[in-house]
Each structure stands twice: as C-alpha cells, then as structure tokens.
Design a protein around this motif. Structure first.
Motif, PDB file in Angstrom:
ATOM      1  N   ALA A   1      71.889  63.303  59.077  1.00 22.58           N
ATOM      2  CA  ALA A   1      70.445  63.475  59.246  1.00 22.58           C
ATOM      3  C   ALA A   1      69.721  63.117  57.955  1.00 22.58           C
ATOM      4  O   ALA A   1      68.674  62.454  57.966  1.00 22.58           O
ATOM      5  N   ALA A   2      70.306  63.546  56.819  1.00 19.62           N
ATOM      6  CA  ALA A   2      69.695  63.248  55.521  1.00 19.62           C
ATOM      7  C   ALA A   2      69.642  61.747  55.290  1.00 19.62           C
ATOM      8  O   ALA A   2      68.627  61.196  54.865  1.00 19.62           O
ATOM      9  N   ASP A   3      70.746  61.069  55.595  1.00 17.84           N
ATOM     10  CA  ASP A   3      70.786  59.616  55.395  1.00 17.84           C
ATOM     11  C   ASP A   3      69.800  58.905  56.311  1.00 17.84           C
ATOM     12  O   ASP A   3      69.121  57.969  55.899  1.00 17.84           O
ATOM     13  N   ALA A   4      69.730  59.375  57.557  1.00 19.54           N
ATOM     14  CA  ALA A   4      68.862  58.705  58.522  1.00 19.54           C
ATOM     15  C   ALA A   4      67.392  58.800  58.108  1.00 19.54           C
ATOM     16  O   ALA A   4      66.614  57.892  58.348  1.00 19.54           O
ATOM     17  N   LEU A   5      67.027  59.917  57.474  1.00 19.09           N
ATOM     18  CA  LEU A   5      65.619  60.129  57.132  1.00 19.09           C
ATOM     19  C   LEU A   5      65.336  59.905  55.655  1.00 19.09           C
ATOM     20  O   LEU A   5      64.206  60.101  55.203  1.00 19.09           O
ATOM     21  N   ASN A   6      66.360  59.529  54.870  1.00 16.64           N
ATOM     22  CA  ASN A   6      66.204  59.346  53.430  1.00 16.64           C
ATOM     23  C   ASN A   6      65.637  60.620  52.776  1.00 16.64           C
ATOM     24  O   ASN A   6      64.694  60.585  52.003  1.00 16.64           O
ATOM     25  N   LEU A   7      66.207  61.752  53.158  1.00 21.99           N
ATOM     26  CA  LEU A   7      65.808  63.033  52.572  1.00 21.99           C
ATOM     27  C   LEU A   7      67.016  63.620  51.841  1.00 21.99           C
ATOM     28  O   LEU A   7      68.151  63.334  52.197  1.00 21.99           O
ATOM     29  N   PRO A   8      66.786  64.450  50.815  1.00 25.88           N
ATOM     30  CA  PRO A   8      67.926  65.069  50.147  1.00 25.88           C
ATOM     31  C   PRO A   8      68.652  66.020  51.097  1.00 25.88           C
ATOM     32  O   PRO A   8      68.002  66.716  51.890  1.00 25.88           O
ATOM     33  N   PRO A   9      69.972  66.081  51.032  1.00 27.24           N
ATOM     34  CA  PRO A   9      70.732  66.989  51.902  1.00 27.24           C
ATOM     35  C   PRO A   9      70.264  68.438  51.764  1.00 27.24           C
ATOM     36  O   PRO A   9      70.279  69.184  52.748  1.00 27.24           O
ATOM     37  N   ALA A  10      69.834  68.829  50.557  1.00 23.61           N
ATOM     38  CA  ALA A  10      69.394  70.222  50.375  1.00 23.61           C
ATOM     39  C   ALA A  10      68.173  70.524  51.240  1.00 23.61           C
ATOM     40  O   ALA A  10      68.047  71.610  51.795  1.00 23.61           O
ATOM     41  N   THR A  11      67.271  69.566  51.367  1.00 25.48           N
ATOM     42  CA  THR A  11      66.085  69.753  52.203  1.00 25.48           C
ATOM     43  C   THR A  11      66.506  69.937  53.658  1.00 25.48           C
ATOM     44  O   THR A  11      65.994  70.812  54.371  1.00 25.48           O
ATOM     45  N   VAL A  12      67.446  69.119  54.088  1.00 21.23           N
ATOM     46  CA  VAL A  12      67.903  69.158  55.473  1.00 21.23           C
ATOM     47  C   VAL A  12      68.596  70.486  55.775  1.00 21.23           C
ATOM     48  O   VAL A  12      68.303  71.154  56.756  1.00 21.23           O
ATOM     49  N   LYS A  13      69.480  70.877  54.861  1.00 20.44           N
ATOM     50  CA  LYS A  13      70.212  72.128  55.062  1.00 20.44           C
ATOM     51  C   LYS A  13      69.240  73.318  55.051  1.00 20.44           C
ATOM     52  O   LYS A  13      69.373  74.253  55.844  1.00 20.44           O
ATOM     53  N   GLY A  14      68.274  73.265  54.147  1.00 23.71           N
ATOM     54  CA  GLY A  14      67.300  74.351  54.045  1.00 23.71           C
ATOM     55  C   GLY A  14      66.557  74.544  55.354  1.00 23.71           C
ATOM     56  O   GLY A  14      66.414  75.659  55.852  1.00 23.71           O
ATOM     57  N   VAL A  15      66.101  73.461  55.936  1.00 21.44           N
ATOM     58  CA  VAL A  15      65.358  73.539  57.195  1.00 21.44           C
ATOM     59  C   VAL A  15      66.286  73.985  58.319  1.00 21.44           C
ATOM     60  O   VAL A  15      65.939  74.859  59.121  1.00 21.44           O
ATOM     61  N   ALA A  16      67.491  73.416  58.342  1.00 29.12           N
ATOM     62  CA  ALA A  16      68.419  73.736  59.429  1.00 29.12           C
ATOM     63  C   ALA A  16      68.788  75.215  59.430  1.00 29.12           C
ATOM     64  O   ALA A  16      68.920  75.828  60.492  1.00 29.12           O
ATOM     65  N   THR A  17      68.949  75.805  58.238  1.00 31.86           N
ATOM     66  CA  THR A  17      69.361  77.210  58.197  1.00 31.86           C
ATOM     67  C   THR A  17      68.201  78.163  58.420  1.00 31.86           C
ATOM     68  O   THR A  17      68.395  79.353  58.574  1.00 31.86           O
ATOM     69  N   PHE A  18      66.981  77.636  58.397  1.00 26.90           N
ATOM     70  CA  PHE A  18      65.825  78.509  58.616  1.00 26.90           C
ATOM     71  C   PHE A  18      65.651  78.835  60.088  1.00 26.90           C
ATOM     72  O   PHE A  18      65.256  79.922  60.455  1.00 26.90           O
ATOM     73  N   TYR A  19      65.964  77.853  60.948  1.00 27.09           N
ATOM     74  CA  TYR A  19      65.698  78.044  62.370  1.00 27.09           C
ATOM     75  C   TYR A  19      66.918  78.579  63.109  1.00 27.09           C
ATOM     76  O   TYR A  19      68.045  78.161  62.859  1.00 27.09           O
ATOM     77  N   ALA A  20      66.643  79.513  64.030  1.00 27.65           N
ATOM     78  CA  ALA A  20      67.735  80.211  64.713  1.00 27.65           C
ATOM     79  C   ALA A  20      68.377  79.372  65.811  1.00 27.65           C
ATOM     80  O   ALA A  20      69.481  79.666  66.238  1.00 27.65           O
ATOM     81  N   MET A  21      67.694  78.327  66.259  1.00 25.23           N
ATOM     82  CA  MET A  21      68.213  77.657  67.444  1.00 25.23           C
ATOM     83  C   MET A  21      69.150  76.495  67.150  1.00 25.23           C
ATOM     84  O   MET A  21      69.539  75.767  68.036  1.00 25.23           O
TER      85      MET A  21
END
Lengths: 820, 148
Positions: B40-60
């Motif tokens: 996901a990080a590579d696809a959107l050119n975002l840092p992995p930390a940003t991706v993980k941060g968002v992913a762990t915030f949401y319960a679903m």
C-alpha cells in the motif's frame, strides 16, 4: 488588521493568525506542549486552553483563529484548574523518573507541572513498561512519551520523511517506525529537538550531563554553505551536544544530522597533536620551533633555486576567511607568488564564471526563502536536501504551500519523492534538458514577449536548434509528451526558479549547466534571483572572496595539481586533494614529484601522509573565525574549547612562519586581520545581460567497454572528507558503497552487499554494492566521502569546467564471468 | 494497481486514497500483513509508518490472518438484550470459535462489533459483506452452514 483584547491589553494583529500566535508576538505566555511554529495546528495537548468571552467552552489557543473584537483571558482560576487536570491526566502514564532522565531541567512537562502544581496524579492506571528503543543516533523511551505528536509531524510535514508515526490506538498508542524495526532514517534529529519531554534523545548525549550544568554558546556550522547557527552545549570544556534553537540564525532552529551530530569530528582519533617532519622517509614528531625553521629554510632554498613561481599554495573551503586571507598574504608578501587556489576552482568558480558570462555579475548570493511562493520550481540533478539540507527544506515548504515542484533527476532523491512532478532523466543529461527548454521557449515565442533586447539572441537561437523536443526527449530518456508538458509548465509560469548545485564532488554538472540555466531564465525575462546555485562548503564563498585564488595571473588549481612538475613546493592548508579531487592518479603523481610538500591540517589526511612536513592546526570551535555562507553573509564563530595538543590556529601558524622567515605581515592579532578583511565586497555588481550559448554540452557517452555511467556526489549524513572524522556520523554510515539499480545488478550478476570492481580508463577500485531502486538502469551512484574507496581516481577532470560523467565497467567479484 | 489508480483520481491527495487502498490490500492479501502494508505504501508513495499508523487506528482492518469467512457479530446493548451473548456461546460450543479467534479448519473468524446499526432487528451480524438480522439459536447455524 484586526483588534482584540488579551488579558486586558488591546492588541492589533494580522487576520489569519491564531490566538497563540498573537499572544506569542505580544509576549503573553500561554502554556503549550504540542504546538510548533513550523507545523499545522494540532490541538492535541489541550494546555493552551483560553477563555474567550461569549464562548461557553474553553478554546485551544493554538487552533483558534484570532478574530476582531475578541476578549481573551489566558490565566484565570478556571483555566488553572483545567490545565492542572490536563497535566494530571498526562501524569497518569508519564513516569516520574526525572532523576535519571536527561531532559530534567529543560523538560516542558516538568516545568508545567512545577508551575501548575500536580506532582502526582489523582488518577491511577498501569504505567507503560515498554523497553527503550535504540538506534544509531536517536534513543526512544516510549514510557515517557506523552503522544503530543510533534516528532511525527516534524518528521513528515517539515522534513518530508515520515519515518515514525502513531501506531495503534487509545491507551495502546505508541510512536514507532512502521514495523517496530530499529529506526533507520536520515538521522536529522529534528524530532529530538521537537520532543518536549525525555522520550527522544540524542544517543551521544545520553547520561552525559544534567541540563543545569551545561554552558551554551552559539556558533556557525562547519559543514555546508547554508551556515546554520548551532547552539553548542558544553560541560567541563567539552562539547556534548548541539541544538537548533527556534528564532536563532539563518536556519531559525532547524538543523540537519551533520550540524547536530557531526560536531565531534574535533574529537576524532586522527587529530594531529604535534608537528611532524619527514626524517629518513618517516614522519616523526617534532617541535614547533624546529619545524618552522625547517620549513622556512626549505622554502627559502627553493625560492632561491627555482624562483618564487615554483611555489604554490592551496587554501581551504572549510577554514575561516581569516586563515585563507593570511595564506594569500603569506604567499604574496613572504614568498612573492600568486600561485594560490582552493577547491572552489573545480566547482563554484565555474558557477561564478557562467553568471559573469550571462548576467554580467560577479557573484550571486542565494536566498534561502527563494522557492517560497514561486509558481514553478525546477530542481536539476541536485540532491539539495543532502548537500544543503536546510535550504532543501524550503523546497518542501514551498511545495506544501502550493508551488509546483519539478525535479529532473535520475536519482530518486527525497525531493524527487516529494515533488509535484519527477522527470527521471538520464544521468548527466541536465544540460541537454535545459537546452530543450530554451528551444521550446523560443518556439513558443517567449523571447518576443520581453521588450528588452538582449545581446547574442541570434547566436542562442542558432545554438539550440538541434534540441527539438523529440531529440531532447530521446537524449534525456523520457517521453516527448512528458517533456513538452514539463516545458510548457515551466515556460508559461508566472514566476519560476531553477536550483542546482555545482560542486567539486559532483561530476554530472558543470559550467555549461549553469550557462544553460542562465540563458533560459534571461530568455524568459528572469533575473539572477531566479537562479539559485549555492556554494559547496561552509567557507567556499569566503575563501573565494578573501582572495584565495590567483588574482595577478598566478597558477590556478588545475595548473598546480594536474601538471606534474609545474611546481617544486606546495603548501596545502586544510584540504585533502588526494581524496576530494578528480583524477587522483595525476594528483598523486604531481604531489610525489614535488621537492617539498607542507600540509597544514587538523588530522593526518591522505595528502598529509605524502608530506615532508605536517603542521597541526586548531579545528573549528578551537579558534575564532568567520565563514561567509552561500547567502554572502559573513558569520563569525567563537572559540569555545581549547585546541588539541599543540595545534595552533591556521592564521597564527602562517604569522609565526612569516616571522621565522623575517617578514612582518603587520598582523599580530585577529582584530587587525579582521580590519583588513572588512574591505571584502560581497555585492554582485552591475548586471549586464548577454546570451552565451553552450557550444557542445558534454553528454555521458557509454561504450561497449564502459557501459554504465558513474555519478559521484554527497549523501545525507556526510559532507566532503570532513564528516568521516565524526564518530556519530560514522555510526550511521562509515563504509563506502556504490548504488546500483536492480536491473543492472541482474545484468552484471551483482549481489547486494558484495564487493564489485569498478574500472574506468583511469583506474579501478573495489567497493561494496548496494542494490537500490533509487537509481535507474545504466547508472551508478558513489558517495565521495570515504578515502579508502578512492572513487576520485576513476573520475577525469575538465579544464573547461564541463561536466565529466564517468563511463565505467563493473565486475562482480563473486562470479568469475559476469553474465551479459 | 489499476483499481488504485482509479481510486486516486477521486481524492485531492494520495493520503486520501489510503483507506480504500488498505481495503484492496486486505482483500488481496487476506489481512494487513507487513507485505500488504508495504504494498500500500509503495502504491501510494507514502512512508510505511504513515500507512501502518492509519491501519492500526481503525478497528475494521484485520491485523492477523483470518478465516475464509469473517463473522462480525454485534453484542452492543440492543443485541445483548435480544440474546447476542448466547449466540457467542453457541459459536464456541459448535465451532470452538472464540471472539477474536479463528476456527481450527480456517473456516470462520469471529469479531465482536460495537453496533452495526441494526438495533431494530437485533441481534445482527455481518458474514463477510452479507447482512443477517433477527438471529436466534436456530437460524444462526442455518445461515452459517451456507458458508463453507
């Protein structure tokens, strides 16, 4: 303008400011933990709550815009109670380990708890007991973290990195890299300065001193030419850490890793402590007196035998202007020779020449804020966030504020990753790209829009005729459509800027690149302010301006170093040509053929190892001095520690040597020297525009024997050959490496981490390969910092100042015959 | 990848497209493994930390491997009153399925939800993307037996 009342004081403010900003501007204190001037309002810590009359609830001052007629109270019993409760809630989890916390004494949470009262919380919850996480330079203590997010936001919003984030949610939230791996980032350390508590700390400073015992001095960074103000914290005469302080210096509190962690080069193991004289082939320790008399006699003999013109000197882009000026004065008055130069000859001198040939100016100081507010900014084959990190940040800031950031670079640099448009051109094709833009601008009739007639327009039109969009897109290796889109955006913008670096360490840009850029900008009616080319190092510009170059027809660096036999004696001050200059073999030959080589340096450099006499010089911070940064600002730095061993400031060594040679240079102390230097002119002179076509740009030519282009340059954690003396920076990276694309690794059978042989017509070296998609197929990237890699032995030099991209051949050392 | 490009067009910046991209990755990888987050990080050119941060915030999002079918059963007030907790016990008895766990044969995973907005027809659950309401001890298994 709006008018409001804070604590009974009537205040005028700009519309759009937040309450906190207005209060700060008027010296009204509102506590805060998560707010940072550089970042977007966050409203996380809830300590900046204020009462606004007419509003039922308390408002967060950091994220509430100030409005006309607002009546605000910042310190009422009600607010004190609210803040006390917020602090109590923070203290539910924050451990009270202040006695062993390095932050104690300068901790914002400690200060606020002291001010508002609660030392412990009425609430109870289990405290966190997460292990501390260490890394090369940054220590994380997750238990002390109050989750204000300043580190996360400074890393992403301001630095454009995003190495860490909030991971998890609610009580379980913690700050961490994505997969809880060891932190492996740029190590700029901005997060350490941003942390209000002791959750993030600089590893080299851990358990070194209590904050209240530190003594602080402001100084100027010795690395790049941005010239950031460093706040040095000392204990017992030793520098323990460096901080950036908000509001101080051209950097306004920002620092990069080199500035923050690289200061310890002065404590490097290789520092020289006594003079050394070569006796029976060995360098042996000697006294100052014996050594200076020896040097004096040898120089006198050589002058008598071969004439003053057989003696030359090389100054330093890292020594102060005082030191360089003294070298010039020594050469001129004592030796009687004008043979003197610095490394600027290989890079920045060509920038100045190109600016003179086009805009007719003598120099062009950069402006750090220049990218802000421009419609289009083009960064050309330059890794600005590595070479000039704080200048580089301004490009990210401009992009965040709406500038279209166009990066033309084969390397996936940080700016390329964060750009609006990344054009992956072939290595060393930046000049051709610019010529293509000129051709496009002429087709669009851009040159007809300006009323001013500029000399040489016909020659320019003629010279760029071959560079049609089709031809250029083929040469630079991108789609014609993509090129035209970029060209159109650049040419048709209202305001624009081109930024690049041209340095001794870089081989893909040169005189012609700056020339092309200046021609393009003049054609579009843009003055020299739209062309930002910073000088390389802390005092590259200062050495130039203080006259450390031939001014009366003497020999320049090319003549002195690349023409074996042209000199009999050479005096090298604070420079290591064997490591930092191209074509190492020829340089070595020249140095070996000298009858007498004196090297004056802070350490036993590679060049010093060849010398007849080595003189120990005091380093930055061990002496006073002045650097002129790339903005043309002379910035003095103080002496804060005592010199190592018997080392003496450069200018004093030269004064003493002159005395031994029975010459009075008329300078006994620094004040006198600075008086003479105050005459230095830093203005750029009258502009006189004329086009100066690029005749034939150098294009990287590969051959069957040498099928791949090697590009050299600086990387984020190092700067020239100096930073490798720093233990801290070496913790991050101390080994030479070459970056190779996955495609080429496959093609040549190279495995990640193995040593490969790189050869050019000039020689061969062995370096560890790192397979990386940061560079494209057909290119190698090699940092120049590491003496043992001897990369400069492969690179040729050009007396015309042209780029000299190096075609090389690579061979895997693990497989006998590389796959083709 | 094409699908992500399509999504990107709908948002003003890349970060906006992160939530739908994570759903795509979850579908493709089964759960949000390190590999999936990196993709996901590579696809959107975002840092992995940003991706993980968002992913762990949401319960679903799923942060561990899940069974073939995901049962999301509500036990919030309305559903609880209407007997949802009994259904949880039954799932354990019949399939050995614990809340947050997966059956041994990898057929079902169970996540307890906090209200899925169907209080009028409580108790309710989602199986994968299908909605089932008015559950009781009988129809629960009739429904689940349709998922193999």
């Amino acid at each position: 303008m709006i008018e409001l009342t804070i604590d009974g004081k009537r205040i005028e403010a700009e519309k759009g400011m937040t309450i906190l900003e207005v209060a700060k501007a008027n010296n009204i204190y509102i506590p805060h933990l998560c707010w940072d001037r550089r970042l977007k309002p966050y409203g996380g810590c809830r300590l900046c709550l204020v009462e606004v009359e007419g509003q039922r609830k308390l408002m967060a001052a950091c994220s509430t815009p100030a409005d006309n007629g607002m009546v605000i109270h910042t310190d009422t019993p009600n607010l004190q109670k609210a803040r006390r409760t917020v602090l109590e809630l923070l203290l539910v989890h924050h451990p009270l380990d202040c006695p062993v916390c390095d932050k104690a004494g300068e901790c914002r949470l400690q200060d606020l708890a002291y001010k508002y009262g609660p030392s412990e919380s009425r609430f109870y919850a289990e405290r966190k007991h997460d292990p501390e996480a260490t890394s090369a330079l940054i220590e994380r203590n997750p238990n002390r973290c109050i989750l204000c997010g300043r580190c996360v936001r400074v890393c992403w919003e301001h630095q454009g990195v995003g190495a860490i984030n909030f991971i998890g949610r609610g009580f379980k939230t913690k700050i961490s890299p994505a997969f809880e791996e060891t932190l492996d980032c740029e190590f700029c350390g901005q997060c350490v300065d941003a942390c209000p508590v002791g959750a993030l700390g600089a590893k080299p400073y851990k358990y070194r001193a209590r904050a209240w015992f530190l003594e602080s001095h402001d100084s100027i960074c010795p690395y790049c030419s941005v010239g950031c103000t460093l706040t040095l914290d000392l204990r017992e005469g030793r520098i323990l850490r460096v901080r950036g302080v908000d509001g101080k210096g051209v950097n306004d509190g920002d620092l990069c890793g080199k500035g923050r962690f690289g200061f310890d080069f002065i404590y490097g193991d290789t520092r020289l402590k006594t003079p050394l004289v070569r006796k029976a082939g060995e360098l042996v320790e000697s006294t100052w007196e014996e050594t200076l008399y020896y040097v004096a006699n040898r120089l006198r003999d050589i002058k008598r035998q071969y004439g003053a013109d057989s003696i030359g000197a090389i100054g330093s882009a890292r020594a102060g202007i005082e030191d360089n000026y003294m070298l010039k004065k020594f050469m001129k008055e004592v030796i009687g020779s004008d043979n003197i130069d610095t490394s600027a000859r290989l890079g920045y001198a060509w920038v100045l020449r190109a600016l003179n040939d086009t805009y007719g100016i003598n120099q062009n100081p950069i402006k750090l804020d220049s990218p802000i507010g421009k419609e289009v900014v083009l960064v050309l084959e330059s890794d600005l966030t590595s070479t000039h990190p704080i200048f580089g940040l301004k490009f990210l800031e401009a992009k965040n504020e709406g500038t279209y950031l166009m990066v033309a670079d084969p390397r996936k640099t940080k700016l390329a990753r964060r750009s609006s448009k990344w054009i992956r051109i072939k290595p060393a094709s930046g000049t051709v790209f610019l010529l293509g833009l000129i051709n496009y601008a002429i087709r669009e009739g851009a040159h007809l829009r300006e009323e001013k007639e500029i000399e040489g327009i016909d020659g320019l039109i003629e010279s760029v005729k071959p560079y049609t969009p089709e031809k250029v897109s083929e040469l630079i290796g991108v789609d014609t459509e993509q090129f035209i889109e970029a060209a159109s955006r650049f040419v048709n913008a209202e305001t624009r800027l081109i930024a690049l670096t041209v340095g001794a360490a870089e081989n893909q840009k040169g005189y012609e690149t700056v020339l092309a850029a200046a021609n393009l900008l003049m054609l579009l009616g843009e003055g020299p302010d739209s062309l930002q080319v910073p000088s390389d190092y802390s005092n590259t510009l200062g050495a130039w301006l203080s006259g450390t170059r031939p001014t009366e027809g003497g020999k320049d660096l090319y003549e002195m170093l690349y023409n074996p036999g042209s000199l009999k004696a050479l005096y090298v001050m604070g420079e290591d040509p064997l490591v930092t200059m191209p074509d190492g073999n020829t340089v070595k030959k020249t140095l070996e053929e000298l009858e007498f080589l004196v090297v004056q340096d802070i350490r036993l450099s590679e060049t010093a190892k060849l010398a007849d006499v080595v003189l120990p010089a005091a380093a930055w911070s061990e002496k006073e001095g002045t650097f002129i940064n790339s903005q043309g600002i002379p910035q003095p730095f103080p002496k804060v520690v005592s010199p190592q061993g018997d080392s003496v400031p450069d200018w004093q060594i030269l004064r003493n040597l002159a005395r031994v040679m029975e010459h009075d240079l008329g300078i006994t102390e620094l004040g006198k020297l600075r008086e003479e230097l105050s005459r230095i002119q830093t203005d750029r002179g009258q502009q006189r525009w004329r086009f100066s076509p690029v005749e034939v740009p150098s294009v990287a030519q590969t051959t069957t024997d040498y099928p791949i282009i090697m590009v050299t340059g600086n990387i984020m954690q190092h700067s020239g050959a100096l930073s490798v003396m720093s233990k801290s920076l070496s913790h991050v990276l101390s080994d030479a490496f070459v970056q190779i694309s996955p495609e080429d690794a496959e093609r040549f059978g190279v495995k990640d981490g193995e040593f490969i042989k790189i050869s050019s017509p000039l020689g061969e070296v062995f370096i560890k390969a790192r397979v990386s998609d940061e560079i494209p197929e057909g290119m190698l990237f090699v940092p120049v910092h590491f003496a043992h890699a001897r990369v400069n032995y492969l690179v040729s030099h050009s007396r015309l100042g042209n780029a000299h991209p190096t075609p090389v051949k690579i061979e895997s050392t693990s497989t006998a015959t590389p796959r083709r | 990848m094409e699908e992500i490009k399509e999504i990107l067009k709908r948002y003003p910046d890349r970060r906006g497209a992160l939530l739908p991209t994570l759903y795509i990755m979850q579908r493709e990888y089964g759960w949000l493994s390190q590999e999936a987050l990196q993709a996901a990080a590579d696809a959107l050119n975002l840092p992995p930390a940003t991706v993980k941060g968002v992913a762990t915030f949401y319960a679903m999002y799923r942060h561990k491997p899940m069974g073939r079918h995901l049962i999301q059963l509500c036990t919030n007030v309305a559903c609880m009153i209407m007997g949802a907790e009994r259904l949880v016990d039954l799932l354990k008895e019949r399939y050995g399925l614990e809340p947050g766990g997966t059956t041994e044969d990898g057929r079902f995973s169970l996540v307890i939800m906090e209200c899925i907005g169907a209080c009028d027809r409580a108790p309710a659950m989602l199986v994968d993307t299908d909605f089932h309401a008015d559950l009781n001890e009988q129809n629960l298994f009739e429904i689940l037996e349709q998922y193999k």
